[in-house]
Design a protein around this motif. Structure first.
Motif, PDB file in Angstrom:
ATOM      1  N   ASN A 112      72.175  16.170  42.089  1.00  0.00           N
ATOM      2  CA  ASN A 112      72.798  14.254  42.178  1.00  0.00           C
ATOM      3  C   ASN A 112      72.576  14.542  40.500  1.00  0.00           C
ATOM      4  OD1 ASN A 112      70.360  15.203  42.160  1.00  0.00           O
ATOM      5  ND2 ASN A 112      69.782  13.564  42.930  1.00  0.00           N
ATOM      6  N   GLU A 113      72.381  15.082  39.603  1.00  0.00           N
ATOM      7  CA  GLU A 113      72.218  15.279  37.989  1.00  0.00           C
ATOM      8  C   GLU A 113      73.826  14.887  37.189  1.00  0.00           C
ATOM      9  OE1 GLU A 113      67.956  17.134  38.178  1.00  0.00           O
ATOM     10  OE2 GLU A 113      69.249  17.994  37.653  1.00  0.00           O
ATOM     11  N   THR A 152      69.650   6.003  35.733  1.00  0.00           N
ATOM     12  CA  THR A 152      70.601   6.327  36.789  1.00  0.00           C
ATOM     13  C   THR A 152      71.812   5.417  35.893  1.00  0.00           C
ATOM     14  OG1 THR A 152      68.853   5.355  38.463  1.00  0.00           O
ATOM     15  CG2 THR A 152      71.533   5.034  39.503  1.00  0.00           C
ATOM     16  N   PHE A 153      73.250   6.547  36.515  1.00  0.00           N
ATOM     17  CA  PHE A 153      74.293   6.057  36.315  1.00  0.00           C
ATOM     18  C   PHE A 153      75.424   5.871  37.299  1.00  0.00           C
ATOM     19  CE2 PHE A 153      77.900   6.942  33.930  1.00  0.00           C
ATOM     20  CZ  PHE A 153      78.018   6.229  33.224  1.00  0.00           C
ATOM     21  N   THR A 154      76.125   4.950  37.092  1.00  0.00           N
ATOM     22  CA  THR A 154      76.729   5.018  38.245  1.00  0.00           C
ATOM     23  C   THR A 154      77.968   5.001  38.396  1.00  0.00           C
ATOM     24  OG1 THR A 154      75.900   3.702  39.074  1.00  0.00           O
ATOM     25  CG2 THR A 154      77.309   3.326  40.151  1.00  0.00           C
ATOM     26  N   GLN A 159      87.037  10.272  43.839  1.00  0.00           N
ATOM     27  CA  GLN A 159      87.792  11.274  43.020  1.00  0.00           C
ATOM     28  C   GLN A 159      85.906  11.924  43.204  1.00  0.00           C
ATOM     29  OE1 GLN A 159      89.510  13.173  41.317  1.00  0.00           O
ATOM     30  NE2 GLN A 159      90.688  11.371  40.319  1.00  0.00           N
ATOM     31  N   LEU A 160      84.620  11.628  43.507  1.00  0.00           N
ATOM     32  CA  LEU A 160      83.032  11.958  44.008  1.00  0.00           C
ATOM     33  C   LEU A 160      83.330  11.657  44.779  1.00  0.00           C
ATOM     34  CD1 LEU A 160      82.234  11.265  40.291  1.00  0.00           C
ATOM     35  CD2 LEU A 160      82.824  13.440  40.761  1.00  0.00           C
ATOM     36  N   ASP A 161      82.053  12.834  45.566  1.00  0.00           N
ATOM     37  CA  ASP A 161      81.524  12.177  46.775  1.00  0.00           C
ATOM     38  C   ASP A 161      79.995  11.304  46.953  1.00  0.00           C
ATOM     39  OD1 ASP A 161      80.436  14.095  46.478  1.00  0.00           O
ATOM     40  OD2 ASP A 161      80.415  15.414  47.521  1.00  0.00           O
ATOM     41  N   LYS A 162      80.132  11.154  45.289  1.00  0.00           N
ATOM     42  CA  LYS A 162      78.757  10.831  44.605  1.00  0.00           C
ATOM     43  C   LYS A 162      78.726   9.527  44.340  1.00  0.00           C
ATOM     44  CE  LYS A 162      74.744  14.048  46.519  1.00  0.00           C
ATOM     45  NZ  LYS A 162      75.881  14.765  46.525  1.00  0.00           N
ATOM     46  N   LYS A 163      78.605   8.220  44.493  1.00  0.00           N
ATOM     47  CA  LYS A 163      78.004   7.037  43.121  1.00  0.00           C
ATOM     48  C   LYS A 163      77.256   7.272  41.779  1.00  0.00           C
ATOM     49  CE  LYS A 163      80.822   4.109  46.598  1.00  0.00           C
ATOM     50  NZ  LYS A 163      80.514   3.188  47.339  1.00  0.00           N
ATOM     51  N   GLU A 164      75.914   7.787  42.477  1.00  0.00           N
ATOM     52  CA  GLU A 164      75.286   8.080  41.338  1.00  0.00           C
ATOM     53  C   GLU A 164      74.451   8.692  41.460  1.00  0.00           C
ATOM     54  OE1 GLU A 164      71.773   4.699  43.097  1.00  0.00           O
ATOM     55  OE2 GLU A 164      73.394   2.714  43.437  1.00  0.00           O
ATOM     56  N   TYR A 165      74.279   8.879  39.849  1.00  0.00           N
ATOM     57  CA  TYR A 165      73.295  10.100  39.317  1.00  0.00           C
ATOM     58  C   TYR A 165      72.011   9.635  38.483  1.00  0.00           C
ATOM     59  CZ  TYR A 165      78.065  11.634  40.618  1.00  0.00           C
ATOM     60  OH  TYR A 165      79.195  12.095  41.475  1.00  0.00           O
ATOM     61  N   GLU A 166      71.093  11.085  38.394  1.00  0.00           N
ATOM     62  CA  GLU A 166      70.696  10.582  37.476  1.00  0.00           C
ATOM     63  C   GLU A 166      71.061  11.875  35.872  1.00  0.00           C
ATOM     64  OE1 GLU A 166      65.663  11.504  36.977  1.00  0.00           O
ATOM     65  OE2 GLU A 166      66.348  12.370  38.497  1.00  0.00           O
ATOM     66  N   VAL A 185      79.510  15.714  35.735  1.00  0.00           N
ATOM     67  CA  VAL A 185      79.126  15.855  36.560  1.00  0.00           C
ATOM     68  C   VAL A 185      79.441  16.974  37.321  1.00  0.00           C
ATOM     69  CG1 VAL A 185      78.854  14.812  39.103  1.00  0.00           C
ATOM     70  CG2 VAL A 185      79.548  13.683  37.006  1.00  0.00           C
ATOM     71  N   PRO A 186      77.780  17.650  38.327  1.00  0.00           N
ATOM     72  CA  PRO A 186      78.395  19.261  38.539  1.00  0.00           C
ATOM     73  C   PRO A 186      80.180  19.232  39.714  1.00  0.00           C
ATOM     74  CG  PRO A 186      76.086  17.600  38.847  1.00  0.00           C
ATOM     75  CD  PRO A 186      77.142  16.981  38.251  1.00  0.00           C
ATOM     76  N   VAL A 187      80.618  20.480  39.311  1.00  0.00           N
ATOM     77  CA  VAL A 187      81.278  20.332  39.967  1.00  0.00           C
ATOM     78  C   VAL A 187      81.831  20.579  41.531  1.00  0.00           C
ATOM     79  CG1 VAL A 187      81.206  22.599  40.872  1.00  0.00           C
ATOM     80  CG2 VAL A 187      83.445  21.703  39.648  1.00  0.00           C
TER      81      VAL A 187
END
Length: 901
Positions: A128-129, A146-148, A154-161, A193-195
């Motif tokens: 999540n980073e 927090t970056f959205t 494309q991604l399975d997460k929307k929010e990242y630190e 973003v982590p692969v």
């Protein structure tokens, strides 16, 4: 013993004449400093950039496909010996709320290529980073925010630190992040973003490095030649891949819709059977209703109620069947659309991008190339002036010592022994001057240029080294200027007899000068003025040498300013006088009704012109292939207000159906004349033959312009515009971005390119040369000062008895000073005038050398260049006048007059 004493006397004389000795060293130092420093700057910049890219392991080649990349593509690359292949994901994300476009990359800590440089924070450790481009910090983002990324496809997460800010070797420029077809079309920053968060099985890019180019200078010819062969090898591997990938994509779609087609077929069968059953049930129900009349009233009522229940259930089944039929129709539509999409699929394009395609890579290389081109002219001329003055100074020094040489010969010293003193003097001056110039030049000029251009590029460290070619050239040249001049004069002096050497040289005979024949002018001159002019023409070699020295330095300063003026003039000459539109809207295939509607409603847009813009290639053996933009206007009359075409002699050009108008630099590169037939190649490598109607003035890029009728004739295609040229009122960056974003949302536009961005980019590239120009001007000014000081010292030392005589005759100190300075003023004024001409010619020669394959630099020197150069030269003359005045005040008249006794 006598040799030891003579050697001591030699060093004592160096100390006693340290002013002249230091002046010679300074001239040699300045000449060497600029020559070696500037000659080294290009290679140092290239090596510094190459070292950074090597350290961060930037991929040598990136493979991208419009159809995506799979493990099959990866395995093809791995078949090539001695390559490393890594896969990655990337996509563009437009944050409509913030008006930002982000290029999102996958981050995998196991990968070795394209290593990130952490500016703040750390690289992602958890899923999540993420880390952002260092440029994003300037937009207000901070570590911990927090970056959205709201892109579920494309991604399975929307929010990242946000855990860090980084630089990537994929982006060499600090200010440009490239273009895209989302948002406003301009990428603002990137994110990693982590692969593990990427959901797609299709790769976005394949990164490739080759063992055979490791350790080579990225900007060197050896690297470029090997990479060209490497790319050809890769292209051979992928020659059949586009068709295979097309088949795979069609197969994927077929596999995806196959279950749906089966369900549709089964559903149709079931619906057909259900319809038959419902029809039979309805017929049976209707028959039963007819039998109700035969039953008693009580039984009929009960039976009717039961039949109503059956009818209700039957109607519900019919409704359900209708709904199923609707769903089946929707499914059939989806399958039909998928089949249409499959039929419309185009063969994917595979792109093989070398490092040169990376953002900023070529700009940085162009900076080095320009400096290298300038280094082939400017420092050489500077070097020539320095060597000439050094030669003159050393020659005069030996000639002044005639009596000493005669005395030594009379005492029995050999020619070699007598020469020893002057050889030591010459070699010592040359060695010290060259050594200091090499060390200072190598360690300052490249560093200054690198540091002052560091805000443009993200290279971390300058790799300074000694470039032995220019060092050896400087050493040989100045040894010739010092030692060579000594040897030449000594050969002449040592052949004379001691008795002749012990006598002073007979002064040059006085004779009437040209001005004396102009009686009205000569009669109005004062005695001092007449003496000054007689001395000028009597000692012509001294006058010529002084004028050459001053003119050379003034010319160098003018050229320094002129280089900057000429480079800056490219945008001023190109945008406005030639290109008179403000934007280009590039359309996608299909209709563009929405685009036209937006352009018509926008109050900032004055007019639009439909055109075809295509990129063609022009090839010739022994010449690099050039990309040429072909522009085909729909209306030739309207086009003349968007583009002002002029021939090389300044006459207006109108497009006709008889041929093409090509740009000036293209004609120059390929030696093209009016009437020649050219063969261009389109994106499919089909030949397009055109006759050259005219060659047009152009400063930036390669272009060919033809009419719609001629286009249809040479291509065999029907005219259909793919772009709009826009003439607009002055727009802010915000207004430009808003219009670009609005056009992209129509899905009819690929990109909107504003010329203001191109102008800013060009100006940024030119501004990178500011430190080089500043160095040229400063060092030229210093050389002018030293030259003036040195020539004045020579003048005084040669005429010390003459000056002592006029002092004895009662001349005041100021009059004695003006006796010399009046000549210097004349030298300076004449030198400035001649220097203007030298500066103009030198600037023209330099910008021709600095011209690039797609750029012509016009010869432009603005008036401040002449004024500043003259003011600086005059200022140095005044300083020398003040120093000379104090020196002349302390001349010992008696000793000077007894010098020949």
């Amino acid at each position: 013993m006598k040799n030891k004493t003579y050697l001591k006397a030699s060093f004592r004389e160096i100390w006693q004449s340290r002013g002249r000795f230091i002046a010679i060293i300074l001239i040699i130092l300045l000449g060497t400093l600029l020559f070696v420093g500037v000659k080294t700057t290009g290679p140092v910049l290239n090596t510094s950039g190459s070292d950074y890219l090597e350290k961060q392991n930037l991929s040598d080649l990136q493979v991208i496909s419009t159809g995506g990349l799979t493990e099959v593509d990866e395995s093809l690359l791995k078949e090539i010996p001695n390559v490393e292949v890594e896969s990655g994901y990337q996509f563009y994300y437009a944050d409509e709320e913030k008006g930002e476009v982000v290029q999102v990359f996958s981050y995998d800590d196991a990968q070795k290529q394209n290593q990130l440089v952490v500016e703040k924070g750390y690289l992602p450790k958890a899923d999540n980073e993420l880390v952002l481009d260092a440029a994003a910090e300037k937009l207000g983002y901070q570590i911990g925010d927090t970056f959205t990324l709201d892109d579920s496809d494309q991604l399975d997460k929307k929010e990242y630190e946000i855990v860090g800010f980084v630089n990537s070797p994929l982006f060499i420029s600090n200010k440009d992040r490239g273009m895209t077809n989302v948002g406003d079309g301009n990428v603002d920053y990137f994110a990693y973003v982590p692969v593990k968060n990427f959901t797609s099985d299709i790769f976005g890019v394949l990164y490739v490095t080759f063992d055979n180019v490791k350790g080579l200078n990225t900007y060197g010819s050896e690297y470029k030649d090997l990479m060209q062969k490497n790319q050809e090898l890769v292209e051979e591997k992928f020659v059949d891949r586009p068709k295979q990938r097309l088949a795979e994509l069609r197969s994927m779609i077929e596999d995806e819709i196959a279950p749906a087609k089966k369900e549709i077929a089964d559903g149709q069968t079931q619906i057909s059977e259900a319809k038959e059953q419902l029809t039979a049930a309805q017929e049976e129900l209707d028959a039963n209703r007819q039998l109700l009349a035969q039953l008693p009233e009580a039984q009929a009522a009960a039976a009717s109620a039961q039949l109503d229940e059956v009818q209700k259930e039957l109607d519900e089944n019919k409704q359900t069947l209708t709904e199923q039929e609707t769903k089946l129709e929707d499914a059939e539509t989806e399958v039909s659309d998928a089949e249409k999409e499959m039929a419309d699929l185009k063969t994917p394009t595979y792109l093989f991008n070398q490092r040169t395609e990376n953002i900023g890579f070529q700009d940085y290389g162009d900076l080095s190339d320009r400096i290298a081109a300038i280094a082939n002219v400017f420092p050489v001329f500077f070097f020539f002036i320095a060597a000439l003055i050094t030669f003159t100074t050393m020659t005069r020094m030996v000639e002044e010592n005639r009596k000493e040489i005669g005395t030594l010969k009379a005492l029995g010293y050999s020619r070699v022994e007598i020469s020893q003193k002057y050889v030591i003097y010459a070699v010592l001056a040359a060695v010290i001057g060259v050594a200091l110039g090499v060390v200072i030049g190598t360690n300052t000029i490249p560093r200054i240029v690198f540091e002052l251009s560091s805000d443009q590029y993200n290279f971390q460290k300058v790799s300074v080294f000694y470039e032995w070619g220019p060092i050896i050239q400087a050493g040989v040249a100045f040894l010739f200027a010092t030692l060579g001049s000594v040897i030449i004069v000594l050969i002449k002096e040592l052949t004379e007899k001691p008795s002749a050497l012990l006598q002073p040289k007979a002064p040059k005979p006085g004779k009437r000068i040209f001005l004396e024949y102009i009686t009205p002018l000569w009669s109005r001159m004062s005695f001092n003025q007449k003496v000054s002019y007689r001395n000028l023409f009597r000692y012509k070699s001294r006058m010529i040498m002084a004028i050459i020295g001053i003119a050379g330095c003034t010319g160098l300063m003018v050229a320094g300013f002129g280089i900057k003026n000429s480079l800056e003039a490219v945008t001023d000459k190109q945008f406005g006088p030639i290109i008179d539109y403000q934007a280009v809207v590039t359309l996608d295939d299909g209709s563009f009704d929405q685009t036209e509607e937006i352009l018509e409603k926008n109050s900032r847009i004055n007019s639009t012109l439909p055109v075809i813009n295509e990129v063609l290639e022009l090839k010739k053996a022994g010449q690099a292939t050039q990309s040429v933009t072909m522009t085909v206007p729909k209306d030739v009359k309207d086009f003349s207000s968007y583009l002002h075409l002029s021939s090389l002699d300044g006459k207006s050009i109108d497009l006709t159906n008889d041929g093409a108008v090509i740009s000036e630099k293209l004609a120059d590169l390929f030696d093209i004349q009016v009437g020649d037939e050219l063969t261009f190649y389109d994106e499919d490598q089909n030949e397009v033959k055109m006759k050259v109607q005219e060659i047009a003035q152009n400063y930036l890029g390669h272009f060919v312009y033809i009419t719609a009728e001629y286009y249809e004739k040479v291509t065999g295609k029907e005219y259909q515009n793919n772009s709009f040229l826009l003439k607009t009122a002055t727009m802010t960056t915000k207004e430009e971005n808003s219009l670009a974003e609005q056009l992209l949302t129509t899905d009819e536009v690929k990109n909107t390119s504003f010329l203001s961005s191109q102008i800013e980019t060009q100006k940024g590239m030119i501004n990178n040369l500011d430190p080089v120009v500043l160095i040229f001007v400063v060092l030229s000014g210093l050389l002018a000062f030293v030259v003036l000081y040195n020539l004045t010292n020579i003048n005084i030392s040669e005429r010390v008895r003459e000056l002592s005589t006029i002092k004895v005759l009662g001349f005041f100190d100021k009059e004695v000073t003006m006796y010399i300075i009046r000549e210097n003023i004349i030298f300076t004024l004449l030198g400035i005038v001649v220097g203007y001409g030298i500066g103009y010619v030198l600037t023209g020669f330099i910008i021709r050398q600095a011209s690039m394959e797609s750029i012509i630099f016009p010869l432009v020197i603005h008036w401040p260049a002449y004024v500043i150069s003259a003011v600086l030269t005059i200022t140095f003359t005044i300083i020398v006048m003040i120093v000379t005045h104090f020196k002349l005040k302390h001349i010992d008249m008696i000793d000077s007059l007894k010098a020949n006794e």
